[in-house]
Design an enzyme around this catalytic site. Sequence first.
Site, mmCIF file in Angstrom:
data_model
loop_
_atom_site.group_PDB
_atom_site.id
_atom_site.type_symbol
_atom_site.label_atom_id
_atom_site.label_comp_id
_atom_site.label_asym_id
_atom_site.label_seq_id
_atom_site.Cartn_x
_atom_site.Cartn_y
_atom_site.Cartn_z
ATOM 1 N N LYS A 22 0.805 -1.327 -0.162
ATOM 2 C CA LYS A 22 -0.077 -0.248 -0.038
ATOM 3 C C LYS A 22 0.988 1.370 0.038
ATOM 4 C CE LYS A 22 -2.027 1.545 4.063
ATOM 5 N NZ LYS A 22 -1.424 3.136 4.390
ATOM 6 N N ASN A 23 1.937 1.257 0.847
ATOM 7 C CA ASN A 23 2.778 2.533 1.151
ATOM 8 C C ASN A 23 3.579 2.850 -0.019
ATOM 9 O OD1 ASN A 23 1.117 2.872 2.987
ATOM 10 N ND2 ASN A 23 2.547 2.383 4.829
ATOM 11 N N CYS A 116 -4.798 7.653 9.538
ATOM 12 C CA CYS A 116 -5.341 6.977 10.853
ATOM 13 C C CYS A 116 -5.192 8.137 11.579
ATOM 14 C CB CYS A 116 -4.511 5.944 10.566
ATOM 15 S SG CYS A 116 -5.198 4.670 9.697
ATOM 16 N N ARG A 121 0.165 14.238 13.291
ATOM 17 C CA ARG A 121 0.600 13.849 11.938
ATOM 18 C C ARG A 121 0.822 15.441 11.145
ATOM 19 N NH1 ARG A 121 -1.784 8.732 9.335
ATOM 20 N NH2 ARG A 121 0.258 8.527 8.642
ATOM 21 N N ASP A 305 3.913 0.190 12.336
ATOM 22 C CA ASP A 305 2.757 -0.283 11.677
ATOM 23 C C ASP A 305 2.647 -1.756 12.161
ATOM 24 O OD1 ASP A 305 2.959 1.401 8.351
ATOM 25 O OD2 ASP A 305 2.455 2.082 10.423
ATOM 26 N N ARG A 397 -8.790 -0.358 4.851
ATOM 27 C CA ARG A 397 -7.838 0.649 4.374
ATOM 28 C C ARG A 397 -6.602 0.156 3.617
ATOM 29 N NH1 ARG A 397 -8.368 6.570 7.057
ATOM 30 N NH2 ARG A 397 -6.968 6.839 5.247
HETATM 31 C C1 EPZ Z 1 4.033 6.807 6.443
HETATM 32 O O1 EPZ Z 1 3.399 7.870 7.048
HETATM 33 C C2 EPZ Z 1 3.022 5.650 6.498
HETATM 34 N N1 EPZ Z 1 1.635 5.851 5.674
HETATM 35 C C3 EPZ Z 1 2.532 5.063 7.735
HETATM 36 O O2 EPZ Z 1 1.720 4.102 7.321
HETATM 37 C C4 EPZ Z 1 3.810 4.687 8.220
HETATM 38 O O3 EPZ Z 1 3.384 4.531 9.848
HETATM 39 C C5 EPZ Z 1 4.703 6.034 8.518
HETATM 40 O O4 EPZ Z 1 5.163 6.455 7.253
HETATM 41 C C6 EPZ Z 1 5.920 5.627 9.189
HETATM 42 O O5 EPZ Z 1 6.645 4.548 8.875
HETATM 43 C C7 EPZ Z 1 1.819 6.260 4.136
HETATM 44 O O6 EPZ Z 1 3.194 5.674 3.472
HETATM 45 C C8 EPZ Z 1 0.832 6.471 3.226
HETATM 46 P P1 EPZ Z 1 6.025 10.016 8.640
HETATM 47 P P2 EPZ Z 1 3.531 9.419 7.036
HETATM 48 O O7 EPZ Z 1 6.063 11.371 7.959
HETATM 49 O O8 EPZ Z 1 4.742 9.909 5.741
HETATM 50 C C9 EPZ Z 1 6.475 12.888 12.021
HETATM 51 C C10 EPZ Z 1 -0.024 2.750 7.782
HETATM 52 O O9 EPZ Z 1 -0.600 1.988 8.862
HETATM 53 N N2 EPZ Z 1 6.305 14.231 10.933
HETATM 54 O O10 EPZ Z 1 7.243 9.253 8.307
HETATM 55 O O11 EPZ Z 1 2.844 10.072 7.575
HETATM 56 C C11 EPZ Z 1 5.325 12.567 12.309
HETATM 57 O O12 EPZ Z 1 4.535 13.181 13.132
HETATM 58 C C12 EPZ Z 1 0.187 4.074 7.882
HETATM 59 O O13 EPZ Z 1 -0.063 2.107 6.698
HETATM 60 C C13 EPZ Z 1 6.452 15.767 11.401
HETATM 61 O O14 EPZ Z 1 6.921 15.880 12.388
HETATM 62 O O15 EPZ Z 1 4.849 9.142 8.344
HETATM 63 C C14 EPZ Z 1 5.538 11.110 12.919
HETATM 64 O O16 EPZ Z 1 5.929 11.232 14.239
HETATM 65 C C15 EPZ Z 1 0.204 4.527 9.272
HETATM 66 N N3 EPZ Z 1 6.375 16.569 10.323
HETATM 67 C C16 EPZ Z 1 6.989 10.993 12.127
HETATM 68 O O17 EPZ Z 1 7.495 12.043 11.454
HETATM 69 C C17 EPZ Z 1 6.061 16.123 9.031
HETATM 70 O O18 EPZ Z 1 6.083 17.110 8.064
HETATM 71 C C18 EPZ Z 1 6.955 9.887 10.792
HETATM 72 O O19 EPZ Z 1 5.896 10.320 10.239
HETATM 73 C C19 EPZ Z 1 5.864 14.834 8.758
HETATM 74 C C20 EPZ Z 1 6.096 13.855 9.674
#
Ligand code: EPZ
Length: 418
Positions: A22-23, A116, A121, A305, A397
């Site tokens: 998915k990701n 989610c 986020r 995840d 999802r």
């Molecule tokens: C991706 O989300 C995945 N989703 C998530 O999978 C996964 O849990 C996550 O990466 C971490 O591996 C998709 O790829 C669609 P991040 P993403 O930006 O990109 C902080 C699932 O269940 N952050 O790596 O949103 C954030 O708050 C989903 O399949 C900022 O602070 O994750 C978090 O603490 C859930 N500022 C950390 O980084 C930003 O601008 C990781 O978030 C962006 C993120």
Amino acid sequence: MQKFVIHGRRKLAGSLVVESAKNAVLPIIAASILTEEPIMIKNVPKIIDVVKMFEILEKMGGKVSFIDDDCVIDNSHITKFEIEPTLARFIRSSIFMLGPLVARFGRARVAYPGGCDIGSRPIDLHLQGLRELGVEIVEEHGFINCSVDKIKSGIIHLDFPSVGATENIMMASVLGEGKTTIMNCAKEPEIVDLANFINSIGGKVSGAGTSTIEVIGASKLSGGTYLPIPDRIITGTYLLSAAITGGRLELNNANYEHVYSLIKKLRGAGCKIKTDQNKITIECEGRLSSIASIETQPYPGFPTDLQAPLMALCSVSDGMSVITENLFETRFKHVPELLKMGANITIKDRMAIVRGVKALYGAQVNATDLRGGASLVLAGLAAHGETHVLNANYIDRGYFELENKLASVGADIIRSSS
Ligand code: EPZ
């Protein structure tokens, strides 16, 4: 509202084929905007988040058609640069359409993304990176308005290796001029897959999978056909379904390296796991010993995840486990639901202390997010009696017809409209 009804205590046995990730598919769909030539993505999972991304493309003028599990995308006639707000607010991946839209058209407008409910986020790293590439961004009334004449090149250093921000900035740079370097970027396999897809249609991305990515701007991209990597979180979920039922599963189209952090833990708990080129076989006898400590980390650390799915297994293992969730601040919403089934879990800040119990008991429980819902399904497979997991839409999802996949290897699980 749909739910899963599960009768537990059946050992799973048989083989499953792991779907495309998915990701990886979601950012690849966004990246298809970068070219006006047709793109075929093979073996696309028809999960809700993918369907929503296709709806977003179509509302902007993109054309999507399916041939069995393969989809053909034609973005040669995109005429709108605004992402439909209701759809944008539904999924997280709407935000990384900004990069390809500003790269190809110099403009984009999107509502703050959904996804989610596992934490605040924020998207500050996405916007900071795009601004450093010269994109003018005005945030007002819940919308993000982007415009740029020409994407600049340069060095972007991410405060945190955010998956989505890495993908957004990479895609924004693909059609720029000169070389853009992204430092402290995410190293997830899905980042590598996105880079491989972009390179397969004429892009020039190097370093994906390391903490520094370089993008050399290309003037135009071609079309092509691409097969995404297997879904490592589904792979892990299937492994855990065998572990929690004392069963034996063979997983095909599975990349063991992408889930090695889990394989190591399951072997330590007593599972026998064999790994081949693209196959994993797992065999588990009886009650497993506890996995003492789990800390979620960016890849290649233990994936956030799989934190909730693993917690279900820890709930019925022998001994105590301490699970620390370092990525998202409210990713323990599955805990109160597991407690309803007889689990013994105490939360202290980012830590969940799980004491294995002799047995879980069926109950009516609520899925509150995708992976928390998967955790409750796994718990239902192990529980005595009947479990109803409500809000199956959350699970849909990220897992296509999970009930049919688990039933095909012996689980007593059906989908029901309540
Ligand atoms: C991706 O989300 C995945 N989703 C998530 O999978 C996964 O849990 C996550 O990466 C971490 O591996 C998709 O790829 C669609 P991040 P993403 O930006 O990109 C902080 C699932 O269940 N952050 O790596 O949103 C954030 O708050 C989903 O399949 C900022 O602070 O994750 C978090 O603490 C859930 N500022 C950390 O980084 C930003 O601008 C990781 O978030 C962006 C993120």
